[in-house]
Design a protein around this motif. Sequence first.
Motif, PDB file in Angstrom:
ATOM      1  N   UNK A  25       0.865  -0.943  -0.191  1.00  0.00           N
ATOM      2  CA  UNK A  25      -0.250   0.013   0.626  1.00  0.00           C
ATOM      3  C   UNK A  25       0.403   1.376  -0.229  1.00  0.00           C
ATOM      4  N   UNK A  26       1.811   0.864   1.053  1.00  0.00           N
ATOM      5  CA  UNK A  26       3.197   2.234   1.025  1.00  0.00           C
ATOM      6  C   UNK A  26       3.229   2.289  -0.364  1.00  0.00           C
ATOM      7  N   UNK A  27       4.162   1.493  -0.866  1.00  0.00           N
ATOM      8  CA  UNK A  27       4.492   1.547  -3.265  1.00  0.00           C
ATOM      9  C   UNK A  27       3.713   2.494  -3.380  1.00  0.00           C
ATOM     10  N   UNK A  28       2.280   1.680  -3.663  1.00  0.00           N
ATOM     11  CA  UNK A  28       1.197   1.761  -4.363  1.00  0.00           C
ATOM     12  C   UNK A  28       0.673   3.749  -4.250  1.00  0.00           C
ATOM     13  N   UNK A  29       0.828   3.926  -2.588  1.00  0.00           N
ATOM     14  CA  UNK A  29       0.893   5.224  -2.535  1.00  0.00           C
ATOM     15  C   UNK A  29       1.988   6.049  -3.110  1.00  0.00           C
ATOM     16  N   UNK A  30       3.156   5.888  -3.378  1.00  0.00           N
ATOM     17  CA  UNK A  30       4.242   6.758  -3.883  1.00  0.00           C
ATOM     18  C   UNK A  30       4.498   6.611  -4.863  1.00  0.00           C
ATOM     19  N   UNK A  31       3.897   5.793  -5.851  1.00  0.00           N
ATOM     20  CA  UNK A  31       3.591   5.422  -7.071  1.00  0.00           C
ATOM     21  C   UNK A  31       2.792   6.488  -7.416  1.00  0.00           C
ATOM     22  N   UNK A  32       1.806   6.273  -6.676  1.00  0.00           N
ATOM     23  CA  UNK A  32       0.351   7.566  -6.652  1.00  0.00           C
ATOM     24  C   UNK A  32       1.223   8.971  -6.786  1.00  0.00           C
ATOM     25  N   UNK A  33       1.580   9.095  -5.923  1.00  0.00           N
ATOM     26  CA  UNK A  33       2.721  10.130  -5.376  1.00  0.00           C
ATOM     27  C   UNK A  33       3.513  10.828  -6.745  1.00  0.00           C
ATOM     28  N   UNK A  34       4.420  10.293  -6.461  1.00  0.00           N
ATOM     29  CA  UNK A  34       5.307  10.449  -7.896  1.00  0.00           C
ATOM     30  C   UNK A  34       4.267  10.856  -9.398  1.00  0.00           C
ATOM     31  N   UNK A  35       2.815  10.147  -9.679  1.00  0.00           N
ATOM     32  CA  UNK A  35       2.102  10.331 -10.237  1.00  0.00           C
ATOM     33  C   UNK A  35       1.568  11.542 -10.886  1.00  0.00           C
ATOM     34  N   UNK A  36       0.998  12.157 -10.334  1.00  0.00           N
ATOM     35  CA  UNK A  36       0.225  12.981  -9.769  1.00  0.00           C
ATOM     36  C   UNK A  36       1.843  14.209  -9.112  1.00  0.00           C
ATOM     37  N   UNK A  37       2.295  13.804  -8.655  1.00  0.00           N
ATOM     38  CA  UNK A  37       3.511  14.818  -9.301  1.00  0.00           C
ATOM     39  C   UNK A  37       3.873  15.138 -10.323  1.00  0.00           C
ATOM     40  N   UNK A  38       4.037  14.549 -11.173  1.00  0.00           N
ATOM     41  CA  UNK A  38       4.474  14.117 -12.941  1.00  0.00           C
ATOM     42  C   UNK A  38       3.402  14.749 -13.936  1.00  0.00           C
ATOM     43  N   UNK A  39       2.134  14.538 -13.557  1.00  0.00           N
ATOM     44  CA  UNK A  39       0.724  15.032 -14.144  1.00  0.00           C
ATOM     45  C   UNK A  39       0.918  16.913 -12.968  1.00  0.00           C
ATOM     46  N   UNK A  40       1.268  17.420 -12.313  1.00  0.00           N
ATOM     47  CA  UNK A  40       1.314  18.282 -11.651  1.00  0.00           C
ATOM     48  C   UNK A  40       1.921  19.125 -12.704  1.00  0.00           C
ATOM     49  N   UNK A  41       3.398  18.901 -12.435  1.00  0.00           N
ATOM     50  CA  UNK A  41       4.610  19.009 -13.879  1.00  0.00           C
ATOM     51  C   UNK A  41       4.146  19.562 -14.702  1.00  0.00           C
ATOM     52  N   UNK A  42       3.061  18.975 -15.400  1.00  0.00           N
ATOM     53  CA  UNK A  42       2.375  19.258 -16.966  1.00  0.00           C
ATOM     54  C   UNK A  42       1.849  19.448 -17.092  1.00  0.00           C
ATOM     55  N   UNK A  43       1.383  19.705 -16.065  1.00  0.00           N
ATOM     56  CA  UNK A  43       0.138  20.726 -16.114  1.00  0.00           C
ATOM     57  C   UNK A  43       0.858  22.270 -15.786  1.00  0.00           C
ATOM     58  N   UNK A  44       1.565  22.535 -15.129  1.00  0.00           N
ATOM     59  CA  UNK A  44       2.365  23.911 -14.801  1.00  0.00           C
ATOM     60  C   UNK A  44       2.990  23.867 -16.007  1.00  0.00           C
ATOM     61  N   UNK A  45       4.199  22.877 -16.829  1.00  0.00           N
ATOM     62  CA  UNK A  45       3.873  23.417 -18.244  1.00  0.00           C
ATOM     63  C   UNK A  45       2.661  23.778 -19.370  1.00  0.00           C
ATOM     64  N   UNK A  46       1.970  23.101 -19.506  1.00  0.00           N
ATOM     65  CA  UNK A  46       0.698  23.107 -20.107  1.00  0.00           C
ATOM     66  C   UNK A  46       0.317  24.834 -19.410  1.00  0.00           C
ATOM     67  N   UNK A  47       0.137  25.238 -18.527  1.00  0.00           N
ATOM     68  CA  UNK A  47      -0.042  26.771 -17.965  1.00  0.00           C
ATOM     69  C   UNK A  47       0.634  27.927 -18.105  1.00  0.00           C
ATOM     70  N   UNK A  48       1.848  27.142 -18.452  1.00  0.00           N
ATOM     71  CA  UNK A  48       3.007  28.308 -18.718  1.00  0.00           C
ATOM     72  C   UNK A  48       3.013  28.612 -20.180  1.00  0.00           C
ATOM     73  N   UNK A  49       2.756  27.431 -20.721  1.00  0.00           N
ATOM     74  CA  UNK A  49       2.731  27.652 -22.612  1.00  0.00           C
ATOM     75  C   UNK A  49       1.862  28.713 -22.746  1.00  0.00           C
ATOM     76  N   UNK A  50       0.409  28.141 -22.272  1.00  0.00           N
ATOM     77  CA  UNK A  50      -1.018  28.867 -22.441  1.00  0.00           C
ATOM     78  C   UNK A  50      -1.012  30.386 -22.511  1.00  0.00           C
ATOM     79  N   UNK A  51       0.353  30.199 -20.692  1.00  0.00           N
ATOM     80  CA  UNK A  51      -0.049  31.923 -20.601  1.00  0.00           C
ATOM     81  C   UNK A  51       1.237  32.800 -21.596  1.00  0.00           C
TER      82      UNK A  51
END
Length: 126
Positions: A25-51
Amino acid sequence: MNMKSMFGKKTDLQHSHSAEELDRAGERAKMTAKKLEAAEEEFKAELMAKNEEMTAMSAALHDVQEQLLNEKRTQTILDDQIETAQHEIRKRDKEASALKGRVTDLEGDLADLHTRFQTVVREGKG
């Protein structure tokens, strides 16, 4: 597995099984957190491009608005020049009409003089 020993306590097997589940469960949580961080970084990059895109569009819009304002100023100047030219044409038309009337009067006077001249010449011969 909810196996309990005779005395109602969990066995070592159950404790190790729960620890493994917690680790997974801890490993799954870490993987989910990494995916969320990656998605957040991708979202920030898209947001900067749109800006950046919106900033460029805003600058382009500003340029178009400036051009439109200049075109409106030019149109106003041209409209004023057209109005002045039309006024001058109306004035010249009135002058031309008055001169045409004067020419008609002079032609009539000339015809009268010609007729009188012919009359005098005939009377002089006769």
